[in-house]
Design an enzyme around this catalytic site. Structure first.
Site, PDB file in Angstrom:
ATOM      1  N   LYS A  78      42.331  66.408  57.701  1.00  0.00           N
ATOM      2  CA  LYS A  78      41.183  66.996  58.406  1.00  0.00           C
ATOM      3  C   LYS A  78      41.012  68.468  58.040  1.00  0.00           C
ATOM      4  O   LYS A  78      39.901  68.999  58.067  1.00  0.00           O
ATOM      5  CB  LYS A  78      41.387  66.867  59.913  1.00  0.00           C
ATOM      6  CG  LYS A  78      41.227  65.451  60.458  1.00  0.00           C
ATOM      7  CD  LYS A  78      41.459  65.439  61.959  1.00  0.00           C
ATOM      8  CE  LYS A  78      41.286  64.034  62.537  1.00  0.00           C
ATOM      9  NZ  LYS A  78      41.557  64.015  64.005  1.00  0.00           N
TER      10      LYS A  78
ATOM     11  N   GLY B 243      38.513  24.271  25.934  1.00  0.00           N
ATOM     12  CA  GLY B 243      38.573  25.701  26.221  1.00  0.00           C
ATOM     13  C   GLY B 243      38.637  26.027  27.693  1.00  0.00           C
ATOM     14  O   GLY B 243      38.353  27.163  28.091  1.00  0.00           O
TER      15      GLY B 243
ATOM     16  N   HIS C 106      34.122  27.620  34.731  1.00  0.00           N
ATOM     17  CA  HIS C 106      33.235  28.375  35.622  1.00  0.00           C
ATOM     18  C   HIS C 106      33.491  28.040  37.083  1.00  0.00           C
ATOM     19  O   HIS C 106      32.562  27.802  37.858  1.00  0.00           O
ATOM     20  CB  HIS C 106      31.774  28.140  35.250  1.00  0.00           C
ATOM     21  CG  HIS C 106      31.445  28.560  33.851  1.00  0.00           C
ATOM     22  ND1 HIS C 106      31.381  29.885  33.454  1.00  0.00           N
ATOM     23  CD2 HIS C 106      31.197  27.833  32.732  1.00  0.00           C
ATOM     24  CE1 HIS C 106      31.093  29.953  32.171  1.00  0.00           C
ATOM     25  NE2 HIS C 106      30.977  28.725  31.705  1.00  0.00           N
TER      26      HIS C 106
ATOM     27  N   TYR D 130      37.033  44.984  32.466  1.00  0.00           N
ATOM     28  CA  TYR D 130      35.673  45.061  33.004  1.00  0.00           C
ATOM     29  C   TYR D 130      35.484  43.904  33.972  1.00  0.00           C
ATOM     30  O   TYR D 130      36.380  43.081  34.175  1.00  0.00           O
ATOM     31  CB  TYR D 130      34.615  45.033  31.889  1.00  0.00           C
ATOM     32  CG  TYR D 130      34.745  43.898  30.898  1.00  0.00           C
ATOM     33  CD1 TYR D 130      34.280  42.621  31.182  1.00  0.00           C
ATOM     34  CD2 TYR D 130      35.311  44.117  29.630  1.00  0.00           C
ATOM     35  CE1 TYR D 130      34.384  41.587  30.261  1.00  0.00           C
ATOM     36  CE2 TYR D 130      35.413  43.092  28.707  1.00  0.00           C
ATOM     37  CZ  TYR D 130      34.950  41.832  29.032  1.00  0.00           C
ATOM     38  OH  TYR D 130      35.051  40.813  28.119  1.00  0.00           O
TER      39      TYR D 130
END
Length: 379
Positions: free
Chosen positions: A7, A171, A142, A83
């Protein structure tokens, strides 16, 4: 003391992160002061540290966040990811306080660093197989299972899962709920996969799998902690919080609504298909035969399109298979299409205003239909 120091950051330097000790000590030793922006940044870090501490105590005292009108979650960053879903998005991996196990704390035994979408798919794969007591294998694309099977023999489960939709499985992300061991009978062992996830690996299996330069190997333990029973979604302006969809169900509680009852084999496949359906995005249709997913339709704006896609994927394997739908059939056209594809039994929640028409269509085609009384939407 930390909160009080924070503070008064214009006049007090508060340090809670050992990573800051070095540069602050160097500045002070050189007789240099910290700027106001630097002090403000340290104060912010201090307040966040105290907030995490308080959140951990709150969760220790009571695990049900939905009981309170105010709640915090207190995640701690474990790593910065390359990312997010796309290269222009920043991302990080965070752990919940008082938690253990799960994909976040998975031990990576081989392969390049995980990305944001890698973690999403890996978590989906692990959640699917962890939901089964019998040895299970799944292939994820997915976040949806495009292959799934259970069998007492692990290589057989994997082979069946891969062959359920071998085109989509190429894959994909593979997960097991039992120790991964080497077996030359796996059939599709040389097909490329992005990750393999299991609670443990035999050394003989690791010796072979580590030859795959691009395949990540993750060792995962069941997750535990106060937040494991929660599903949190950020929405504009806040968040939605709900309990996870892990209701205990028994086929003995399902209601046969057609003239024909399912055979024992059909009921076993319906039980498998029903559990698989809750892990696939709505609108969900699952086709199964011999405890193997042979076709599925996911994420479609109407259910009849999901039926069409599931039948198209299954092709000849649809004949003699059973069907599970995560929600009720609003019209009988779904049943007509399923019958034309060779479906022999159906499990769905029931509850449509046209249930009578749907049941009549099932009777017309000698399809056994059960109402589970439970919906499994997944958005």
């Amino acid at each position: 003391m930390i909160r009080g120091a924070a503070k008064n950051f214009p006049h007090v330097i508060v340090v809670v992160d050992p990573a800051d000790y070095g540069w602050i000590a160097e500045r002070l030793a050189a007789g240099e002061d910290l700027t106001q922006d630097e002090r403000r940044s340290l104060a912010r870090k201090a307040f966040q540290h105290v907030a995490l501490y308080d959140t951990t105590i709150s969760q220790y005292l009571g695990e049900d966040a939905l009981e309170l009108d105010e709640t915090t979650f207190g995640f701690s960053r474990l790593s910065t990811l390359r990312y997010g879903e796309n290269p222009h998005q920043q991302a990080g991996l965070y752990a919940a306080p008082l938690s253990s196990g799960g994909i976040v704390r998975a031990k990576q035994l081989h392969g390049i660093d995980m990305s944001y979408t890698n973690y999403l798919d890996a978590d989906a794969a692990w959640r699917v197989v962890a939901d089964f007591d019998q040895p299970a294998a799944t292939v994820i694309k997915h976040t949806n299972p495009c292959g799934l099977a259970v069998h007492d023999d692990q290589p057989t489960a994997y082979r069946h899962a891969f062959e359920g939709d071998s085109v989509s499985a190429y894959g994909g992300i593979v997960a097991f709920n039992s120790h991964a061991h080497r077996c030359d009978r796996a059939g599709n062992a040389r097909r490329p996969v992005r990750h393999i996830i299991a609670p443990a690996y035999e050394e003989a299996a690791l010796d072979v799998l580590r030859r795959r330069r691009r395949t990540r190997l993750l060792e995962v333990q069941p997750a535990s902690g106060p937040q494991e029973g929660l599903d949190v979604r950020l929405v504009s302006g806040g968040a939605l919080v709900q309990q996870t969809d892990d209701i205990a169900e028994s086929p003995a509680d399902w209601k046969v609504v057609t003239e024909r009852e399912p055979t024992d084999a059909e009921l076993a496949d319906l039980t498998f298909a029903w559990k698989a359906a809750k892990h696939i995005k709505s609108n969900t249709i699952v086709l199964a035969k011999d405890n193997t997913l042979v076709g599925m339709g996911a994420g479609q704006p109407n259910r009849v399109v999901s039926v069409h896609l599931a039948l198209r994927i299954a092709e000849d394997k649809a004949k003699g298979s059973v069907l599970a739908s995560d929600a009720f059939f609003p019209f009988a056209d779904n049943i007509e299409m399923a019958a034309a594809g060779g479906i022999t039994a159906i499990a769905e929640p029931g509850g449509s205003i046209r249930d009578d028409e749907v049941i009549a269509a099932a009777n017309e085609h000698n399809i056994a239909m059960l109402f589970t009384g439970t919906r499994h939407f997944r958005h």
